[in-house]
Write a protein that holds these residues in place. Structure first.
Motif, PDB file in Angstrom:
ATOM      1  N   LYS A   1      13.704   4.880  -3.002  1.00  0.00           N
ATOM      2  CA  LYS A   1      13.039   3.707  -2.433  1.00  0.00           C
ATOM      3  C   LYS A   1      13.541   2.481  -3.171  1.00  0.00           C
ATOM      4  O   LYS A   1      13.652   2.482  -4.381  1.00  0.00           O
ATOM      5  CB  LYS A   1      11.527   3.815  -2.553  1.00  0.00           C
TER       6      LYS A   1
ATOM      7  N   TYR B   1       3.785  -6.769  -3.073  1.00  0.00           N
ATOM      8  CA  TYR B   1       4.812  -7.764  -3.382  1.00  0.00           C
ATOM      9  C   TYR B   1       4.497  -8.393  -4.726  1.00  0.00           C
ATOM     10  O   TYR B   1       3.377  -8.281  -5.232  1.00  0.00           O
ATOM     11  CB  TYR B   1       4.889  -8.841  -2.296  1.00  0.00           C
TER      12      TYR B   1
ATOM     13  N   LYS C   1      12.812  -2.973   5.606  1.00  0.00           N
ATOM     14  CA  LYS C   1      11.996  -1.832   5.176  1.00  0.00           C
ATOM     15  C   LYS C   1      12.600  -0.535   5.681  1.00  0.00           C
ATOM     16  O   LYS C   1      12.691   0.457   4.955  1.00  0.00           O
ATOM     17  CB  LYS C   1      10.560  -1.983   5.661  1.00  0.00           C
TER      18      LYS C   1
ATOM     19  N   PHE D   1       7.876  -4.531  -1.912  1.00  0.00           N
ATOM     20  CA  PHE D   1       7.961  -3.084  -2.102  1.00  0.00           C
ATOM     21  C   PHE D   1       7.416  -2.336  -0.878  1.00  0.00           C
ATOM     22  O   PHE D   1       6.414  -2.734  -0.309  1.00  0.00           O
ATOM     23  CB  PHE D   1       7.158  -2.667  -3.343  1.00  0.00           C
TER      24      PHE D   1
ATOM     25  N   GLU E   1       9.649 -10.264  -4.756  1.00  0.00           N
ATOM     26  CA  GLU E   1      10.008  -8.844  -4.695  1.00  0.00           C
ATOM     27  C   GLU E   1       9.017  -8.163  -3.751  1.00  0.00           C
ATOM     28  O   GLU E   1       7.815  -8.295  -3.923  1.00  0.00           O
ATOM     29  CB  GLU E   1       9.935  -8.209  -6.074  1.00  0.00           C
TER      30      GLU E   1
ATOM     31  N   PHE F   1       4.960  -3.602   4.675  1.00  0.00           N
ATOM     32  CA  PHE F   1       5.144  -3.363   3.245  1.00  0.00           C
ATOM     33  C   PHE F   1       3.789  -3.184   2.573  1.00  0.00           C
ATOM     34  O   PHE F   1       2.768  -3.670   3.067  1.00  0.00           O
ATOM     35  CB  PHE F   1       5.904  -4.524   2.605  1.00  0.00           C
TER      36      PHE F   1
ATOM     37  N   LYS G   1      13.713  -2.064  -2.960  1.00  0.00           N
ATOM     38  CA  LYS G   1      12.845  -3.209  -2.743  1.00  0.00           C
ATOM     39  C   LYS G   1      13.678  -4.290  -2.075  1.00  0.00           C
ATOM     40  O   LYS G   1      14.899  -4.282  -2.130  1.00  0.00           O
ATOM     41  CB  LYS G   1      12.238  -3.714  -4.048  1.00  0.00           C
TER      42      LYS G   1
END
Length: 106
Positions: free
Chosen positions: A31, A89, A21, A105, A103, A86, A33
């Motif tokens: 940004k 996801y 992160k 985010f 994934e 996070f 992932k």
């Protein structure tokens, strides 16, 4: 970035995810992932006997014995992801055979 995390315990996974992160949010305005390719044990959606569930559980045993890791269900993945800071996801179950595409985010 992409990782397989089943060979790490929860504490190490959270540490790894926090570093990820940090890396993807470091640059201003951009940004990314994190992509994790790993098993998501499908223990809640199964109806009856399923060979893939049996294989996933076998891998879970293997990870516990060999490297102090484990296979995780969606709830356990969510706990790791949110514990690492996070916000969301997305899991594509069985995208790659027994493995899933996760994934994550910021």
């Amino acid at each position: 970035m992409q990782f397989i995390l089943h060979d790490w315990n929860d504490e190490k996974c959270i540490k790894i995810l926090k570093k990820c992160k940090e890396a993807i949010t470091r640059s201003k305005g951009r940004k990314g992932k994190v992509i994790v390719i790993d098993m998501v044990v499908d223990d809640e959606k199964s109806d009856g006997y399923n060979k893939s569930i049996e294989t996933q559980l076998f891998f879970d045993m293997l990870m516990m014995v060999e490297v102090n890791g484990k296979e995780r269900n969606e709830k356990e993945w969510a706990n790791l992801i949110f514990s690492a800071g996070f916000s969301s996801y997305k899991i594509n179950l069985s995208a790659l055979g027994l493995r899933s595409l996760i994934e994550i985010f910021p």
